[in-house]
Motif scaffolding. Structure first.
Motif, PDB file in Angstrom:
ATOM      1  N   GLY A 182     -13.968  10.450   1.744  1.00 29.42           N
ATOM      2  CA  GLY A 182     -15.147  10.660   0.878  1.00 29.42           C
ATOM      3  C   GLY A 182     -15.785   9.362   0.889  1.00 29.42           C
ATOM      4  N   TYR A 183     -16.520   9.061  -0.224  1.00 29.15           N
ATOM      5  CA  TYR A 183     -17.505   7.669   0.081  1.00 29.15           C
ATOM      6  C   TYR A 183     -16.621   6.447   0.266  1.00 29.15           C
ATOM      7  N   THR A 184     -15.404   6.449  -0.428  1.00 32.08           N
ATOM      8  CA  THR A 184     -14.842   5.177  -0.507  1.00 32.08           C
ATOM      9  C   THR A 184     -13.338   5.446   0.165  1.00 32.08           C
ATOM     10  N   LYS A 185     -12.428   6.319   0.047  1.00 30.04           N
ATOM     11  CA  LYS A 185     -11.320   6.392   0.428  1.00 30.04           C
ATOM     12  C   LYS A 185     -11.151   7.490   1.681  1.00 30.04           C
ATOM     13  N   ALA A 186     -10.069   7.059   2.454  1.00 33.90           N
ATOM     14  CA  ALA A 186      -9.608   7.954   3.409  1.00 33.90           C
ATOM     15  C   ALA A 186      -8.217   8.449   2.963  1.00 33.90           C
ATOM     16  N   LEU A 207       8.149  10.589   4.578  1.00 34.58           N
ATOM     17  CA  LEU A 207       9.149   9.503   4.289  1.00 34.58           C
ATOM     18  C   LEU A 207      10.283  10.245   4.304  1.00 34.58           C
ATOM     19  N   ASN A 208      11.176   9.302   5.289  1.00 33.51           N
ATOM     20  CA  ASN A 208      12.430   9.603   5.535  1.00 33.51           C
ATOM     21  C   ASN A 208      12.683  11.124   5.885  1.00 33.51           C
ATOM     22  N   ARG A 209      11.760  11.441   6.690  1.00 30.07           N
ATOM     23  CA  ARG A 209      11.764  12.841   7.144  1.00 30.07           C
ATOM     24  C   ARG A 209      12.191  14.020   6.173  1.00 30.07           C
ATOM     25  N   THR A 210      11.887  13.623   4.953  1.00 29.52           N
ATOM     26  CA  THR A 210      12.190  14.660   3.627  1.00 29.52           C
ATOM     27  C   THR A 210      11.102  14.695   2.907  1.00 29.52           C
ATOM     28  N   LEU A 211      10.369  13.708   2.486  1.00 27.72           N
ATOM     29  CA  LEU A 211       9.370  13.701   1.445  1.00 27.72           C
ATOM     30  C   LEU A 211       7.865  13.599   1.925  1.00 27.72           C
ATOM     31  N   ALA A 212       7.178  14.754   1.855  1.00 28.43           N
ATOM     32  CA  ALA A 212       5.857  14.415   2.315  1.00 28.43           C
ATOM     33  C   ALA A 212       5.087  13.941   1.110  1.00 28.43           C
ATOM     34  N   VAL A 213       3.953  13.053   1.491  1.00 25.76           N
ATOM     35  CA  VAL A 213       3.338  12.275   0.527  1.00 25.76           C
ATOM     36  C   VAL A 213       1.826  12.067   1.124  1.00 25.76           C
ATOM     37  N   ALA A 214       1.008  11.669   0.045  1.00 28.86           N
ATOM     38  CA  ALA A 214      -0.443  11.413   0.380  1.00 28.86           C
ATOM     39  C   ALA A 214      -0.679   9.872   0.369  1.00 28.86           C
ATOM     40  N   LEU A 215      -1.199   9.382   1.584  1.00 26.70           N
ATOM     41  CA  LEU A 215      -1.494   7.786   1.540  1.00 26.70           C
ATOM     42  C   LEU A 215      -2.980   7.784   1.500  1.00 26.70           C
ATOM     43  N   LYS A 216      -3.356   6.855   0.344  1.00 30.34           N
ATOM     44  CA  LYS A 216      -4.974   6.910   0.167  1.00 30.34           C
ATOM     45  C   LYS A 216      -5.196   5.363   0.549  1.00 30.34           C
ATOM     46  N   ALA A 217      -6.311   4.994   1.150  1.00 33.66           N
ATOM     47  CA  ALA A 217      -6.591   3.731   1.398  1.00 33.66           C
ATOM     48  C   ALA A 217      -7.977   3.582   1.630  1.00 33.66           C
ATOM     49  N   VAL A 218      -8.825   2.374   1.534  1.00 29.94           N
ATOM     50  CA  VAL A 218     -10.303   2.132   1.527  1.00 29.94           C
ATOM     51  C   VAL A 218     -10.634   2.526   2.969  1.00 29.94           C
ATOM     52  N   ASP A 219     -11.672   3.494   3.249  1.00 27.82           N
ATOM     53  CA  ASP A 219     -11.859   3.932   4.565  1.00 27.82           C
ATOM     54  C   ASP A 219     -13.167   2.517   4.812  1.00 27.82           C
ATOM     55  N   PHE A 220     -12.606   1.928   6.038  1.00 23.76           N
ATOM     56  CA  PHE A 220     -13.362   0.767   6.541  1.00 23.76           C
ATOM     57  C   PHE A 220     -14.831   1.597   7.366  1.00 23.76           C
ATOM     58  N   TYR A 239     -14.585  -5.191   0.781  1.00 28.05           N
ATOM     59  CA  TYR A 239     -13.381  -4.674   0.736  1.00 28.05           C
ATOM     60  C   TYR A 239     -12.800  -4.762  -0.506  1.00 28.05           C
ATOM     61  N   ARG A 240     -13.007  -5.723  -1.302  1.00 24.67           N
ATOM     62  CA  ARG A 240     -12.244  -5.949  -2.776  1.00 24.67           C
ATOM     63  C   ARG A 240     -13.351  -5.106  -3.597  1.00 24.67           C
ATOM     64  N   LEU A 241     -14.463  -5.099  -3.402  1.00 30.06           N
ATOM     65  CA  LEU A 241     -15.157  -4.161  -4.240  1.00 30.06           C
ATOM     66  C   LEU A 241     -14.745  -2.907  -4.143  1.00 30.06           C
ATOM     67  N   ALA A 242     -14.695  -2.172  -2.942  1.00 27.59           N
ATOM     68  CA  ALA A 242     -14.179  -0.982  -3.039  1.00 27.59           C
ATOM     69  C   ALA A 242     -12.712  -0.575  -3.503  1.00 27.59           C
ATOM     70  N   ALA A 243     -11.883  -1.632  -3.159  1.00 32.81           N
ATOM     71  CA  ALA A 243     -10.461  -1.703  -3.459  1.00 32.81           C
ATOM     72  C   ALA A 243     -10.206  -1.482  -4.752  1.00 32.81           C
ATOM     73  N   TYR A 244     -11.303  -2.122  -5.702  1.00 33.97           N
ATOM     74  CA  TYR A 244     -11.045  -1.923  -7.171  1.00 33.97           C
ATOM     75  C   TYR A 244     -11.152  -0.362  -7.646  1.00 33.97           C
ATOM     76  N   LYS A 245     -11.703   0.396  -6.890  1.00 39.37           N
ATOM     77  CA  LYS A 245     -11.994   1.719  -7.184  1.00 39.37           C
ATOM     78  C   LYS A 245     -10.297   2.590  -7.032  1.00 39.37           C
ATOM     79  N   ILE A 246      -9.594   2.106  -6.015  1.00 40.36           N
ATOM     80  CA  ILE A 246      -8.300   2.208  -5.853  1.00 40.36           C
ATOM     81  C   ILE A 246      -7.343   2.138  -6.883  1.00 40.36           C
ATOM     82  N   VAL A 247      -7.521   0.593  -7.230  1.00 40.84           N
ATOM     83  CA  VAL A 247      -6.673   0.071  -8.332  1.00 40.84           C
ATOM     84  C   VAL A 247      -7.008   0.663  -9.681  1.00 40.84           C
ATOM     85  N   LYS A 248      -8.340   1.326  -9.853  1.00 40.08           N
ATOM     86  CA  LYS A 248      -8.560   2.057 -11.171  1.00 40.08           C
ATOM     87  C   LYS A 248      -7.911   3.229 -10.973  1.00 40.08           C
ATOM     88  N   GLU A 249      -7.750   4.070  -9.972  1.00 37.48           N
ATOM     89  CA  GLU A 249      -7.380   5.360 -10.003  1.00 37.48           C
ATOM     90  C   GLU A 249      -5.914   5.143 -10.093  1.00 37.48           C
TER      91      GLU A 249
END
Length: 493
Positions: free
Chosen positions: A147-151, A157-170, A189-199
């Motif tokens: 989206g506007y902020t995240k990818a 994980l461990n060939r068993t658990l499917a997860v979603a990984l979210k990070a700031v999209d550079f 980056y810090r400004l954008a990362a705060y949106k992930i911390v809030k989430e």
């Protein structure tokens, strides 16, 4: 010559006076505000108006934005019941805190009074959480979208658990716009990362079956920036409205019911009434048939203040609403009503009435109309949808229908009919007519309504409501044994 000089002087004075008058009438402060920045996300419908940000200010403006977002994160961590010592990994969340000014340095007794000190306990997350070690050897990494902020990526994980990984999209809009304006990648980056911390904080504080689960987080160096943040969450399937419209009414009703249960919880959450400012289908995913909200970085608990009803104006593309202003100076239930109307325009109007059981349509139409006009709040809407669920599960919606079979059927226990399929809509099977029924009588009624139906097979499978799945067949030329199925063959028309 003298007359000519006088005329020139008079002309200069007139030009000066006109220039002064124009400067007074058209000072910069009286101009209309500039349009939003190119490519900036539009304000979500129903959101209160906020003036566009100014480009000026340089690094001071960026630091102010970082501090404001940091303080917003702190607000979402207040009202904690009891505090516990922080684990070292929890403190990493505070590495994003704005640098302290001289006024925020530790006081004479060594007690820090700045945001870094007060925020440490506030931003801690509760165990157990996955961390960097758990995602070090992930497999099957797949890009899902951004989206506007995240990818967002899918990983195993461990060939068993499917997860979603979210990070700031550079390469995303937020970072690109900030760097273009301030030329400071680290602070952007810090400004954008705060949106992930809030989430992350909201995913922890808003515990509900229809809120995506937070599994953990990880800090690691990336793009020459230390301690970039990645969150690990439950994985869901994207919500595709076109596909939903092709599913059974029962599954579409489940989506609407889970959404209403979520909105009811958000209206009465531990944080107060929470509104989803960026309310779109793409902010939700489906996990095991249930709708779950996944993007909470644009959620808000702020209640709009007012001095009169005109301050409580909500604007949407199709229509507008004015809510009452309370004696406390707050727009009554604005967060709740904004969520509810968005649920109506994005979900209810498309998913609820179509192909529903005929006896339930009057009640469903009433629900759709009442939410579309905001005549009901979320409490009444939730109660009415729960009533629909009870009628559907109990078979109560069949009590007022005539159930006299048009044909006779022969019961063949422990048997099924291979092939002989025909297509119907909506169906649980794309190559056959597989529907859910409350009982055998409803299956007979459905078979009587299809001219090509000559038999049906009761399976031992049920839907999420406990209703039995039934295959409807166009012939019964070959019947084979099956201990888990019962076949009914039409013997007279």
């Amino acid at each position: 010559m003298r007359r000519r000089k006088t005329a020139v002087a008079a002309g200069c004075c007139l030009a000066f006076l006109l220039g002064t008058l124009l400067n007074v009438l058209f000072v910069p402060g009286s101009e209309h505000p500039p349009p939003p920045h190119e490519g900036a996300p539009p304000s979500p419908p129903g959101a209160p108006f906020s003036p566009p940000e100014e480009d000026g200010g340089g690094r001071a403006a960026l630091e102010r934005q970082i501090r404001e977002r940091y303080e917003e994160v702190l607000r979402y961590r207040q009202h904690r019941a009891g505090r516990r010592p922080l684990r070292p990994r929890d403190r990493r969340l505070m590495d994003l805190a704005p640098p302290r000014t001289s006024a925020e340095q530790p006081g004479p007794r060594g007690r820090a009074v700045g945001p870094r000190a007060s925020g440490s306990a506030e931003l801690s997350l509760e165990p157990p959480l996955l961390g960097c070690r758990d995602i070090r050897n992930v497999s099957g990494v797949q890009y899902l979208g951004s989206g506007y902020t995240k990818a967002v990526y899918k990983a195993v994980l461990n060939r068993t658990l499917a997860v979603a990984l979210k990070a700031v999209d550079f390469g995303g809009h937020d970072i690109a716009r900030c760097v273009r304006q301030f030329s400071a990648l680290g602070d952007c980056y810090r400004l954008a990362a705060y949106k992930i911390v809030k989430e992350m904080i909201l995913l922890q504080r808003l515990r509900h079956d229809n809120v995506l689960q937070l599994y953990g987080y990880c800090y690691q160096d990336s793009n020459d920036i230390p301690d970039t943040l990645t969150t690990i969450t439950e994985l869901g399937s994207p919500l595709e409205m076109i596909q939903l419209l092709q599913t059974s009414w029962e599954d579409r009703f489940r989506i609407c019911l889970s959404l209403v249960r979520l909105l009811h919880y958000l209206a009465h959450s531990p944080l107060g009434s929470v509104t989803l400012l960026d309310f779109r289908p793409r902010q939700f995913v489906i996990v095991d048939g249930e709708l779950k909200v996944t993007d909470l970085d644009d959620a808000s608990i702020e209640e709009s203040s007012c001095t009169s009803n005109s301050d409580c104006f909500m604007e949407f593309p199709a229509r507008n609403f004015t809510l009452p202003c309370s004696v406390e100076g707050r727009c009554q239930n604005m967060n709740e009503k904004r969520n509810l109307y968005n649920a109506y325009r994005f979900f209810f109007t498309y998913l609820l009435p179509h192909s529903a059981p005929s006896s339930l349509k009057p009640l469903l139409d009433k629900i759709v109309n009442a939410t579309g006009e905001l005549h009901w709040g979320i409490d009444e809407t939730a109660a009415q949808l729960e009533r629909v669920l009870e009628l559907y599960k109990s078979g109560g919606y069949l009590q007022n229908t005539t159930r006299t079979p048009k044909a006779e059927y022969r019961r063949v226990p422990e048997a099924f009919i291979p092939d002989e399929n025909y297509r119907c809509w909506p169906s649980y099977h794309h190559k056959g007519c597989l529907l859910s029924v409350f009982d055998v009588n409803e299956a007979i009624e459905i078979c009587d309504s299809y001219s090509q139906c000559k038999a049906f097979v009761l399976t031992n499978q049920t839907t999420w409501t406990g209703r039995q799945l039934v295959f409807f067949k166009m012939a019964s030329n070959r019947i084979l044994p099956d201990p888990d199925k019962i076949t009914y063959v039409k013997v007279t028309d």
